[in-house]
Design a protein around this motif. Structure first.
Motif, PDB file in Angstrom:
ATOM      1  N   VAL A  19     -16.865  -9.468  46.525  1.00  0.00           N
ATOM      2  CA  VAL A  19     -16.893  -8.433  45.556  1.00  0.00           C
ATOM      3  C   VAL A  19     -18.137  -7.227  46.098  1.00  0.00           C
ATOM      4  O   VAL A  19     -17.861  -6.257  45.914  1.00  0.00           O
ATOM      5  CB  VAL A  19     -17.767  -9.026  44.157  1.00  0.00           C
ATOM      6  CG1 VAL A  19     -18.398  -7.922  43.362  1.00  0.00           C
ATOM      7  CG2 VAL A  19     -16.665  -9.894  43.377  1.00  0.00           C
TER       8      VAL A  19
ATOM      9  N   ALA B  37     -11.134  -9.352  40.951  1.00  0.00           N
ATOM     10  CA  ALA B  37     -12.481  -8.129  41.156  1.00  0.00           C
ATOM     11  C   ALA B  37     -11.932  -6.889  41.851  1.00  0.00           C
ATOM     12  O   ALA B  37     -12.252  -5.790  41.387  1.00  0.00           O
ATOM     13  CB  ALA B  37     -13.521  -9.013  42.101  1.00  0.00           C
TER      14      ALA B  37
ATOM     15  N   ASN C 255     -11.056 -12.816  44.201  1.00  0.00           N
ATOM     16  CA  ASN C 255     -11.283 -11.520  44.905  1.00  0.00           C
ATOM     17  C   ASN C 255     -10.239 -10.485  44.285  1.00  0.00           C
ATOM     18  O   ASN C 255     -10.541  -9.492  44.278  1.00  0.00           O
ATOM     19  CB  ASN C 255     -11.007 -11.767  46.444  1.00  0.00           C
ATOM     20  CG  ASN C 255     -12.464 -12.010  47.003  1.00  0.00           C
ATOM     21  OD1 ASN C 255     -13.313 -11.219  47.224  1.00  0.00           O
ATOM     22  ND2 ASN C 255     -12.403 -13.295  47.856  1.00  0.00           N
TER      23      ASN C 255
END
Length: 111
Positions: free
Chosen positions: A90, A18, A15
């Motif tokens: 995402v 991203a 995470n």
């Protein structure tokens, strides 16, 4: 306990990665904004991205715990939790980047 920690850390790292990529894309999208206008959108995105990363990591930890309780083995539990919460993270970060861009545009137009 080990699979749950692996899932939490892996999901958090995915995470964060991203989030950084989406942040740079967001900076490109906000190229025409002045620094003071873009600042509000960037701060909103960063706050939302941190909250999303932490919540996705906790969610993956809890899903792994649930799957292990339901007699799944470690490998499928880890893979399912990482896939579900990395993809959800995402998507939520993309939405939060749009929120940040809209906020910066709102500040530019109204103030």
């Amino acid at each position: 306990m080990t699979p749950k920690l692996i899932v939490a850390i892996s999901t958090l790292l995915l995470n964060i990665t991203a989030g950084v990529v989406i942040l740079f894309t967001m900076l490109l999208a906000m190229n025409g904004f002045s620094g003071s206008d873009a600042e509000y959108g960037l701060i909103a995105y960063i706050v939302l991205a941190i909250l999303i990363s932490i919540s996705m990591s906790i969610g993956a930890f809890l899903l792994t715990h649930f799957l292990l309780k339901k007699q799944f083995t470690s490998a499928p539990s880890v893979l399912i939790a990482i896939l579900v919460f990395a993809i959800a993270g995402v998507v939520l970060k993309m939405v939060s980047s749009l929120i940040g861009i809209d906020l910066a545009d709102y500040v530019r137009v109204n103030y």
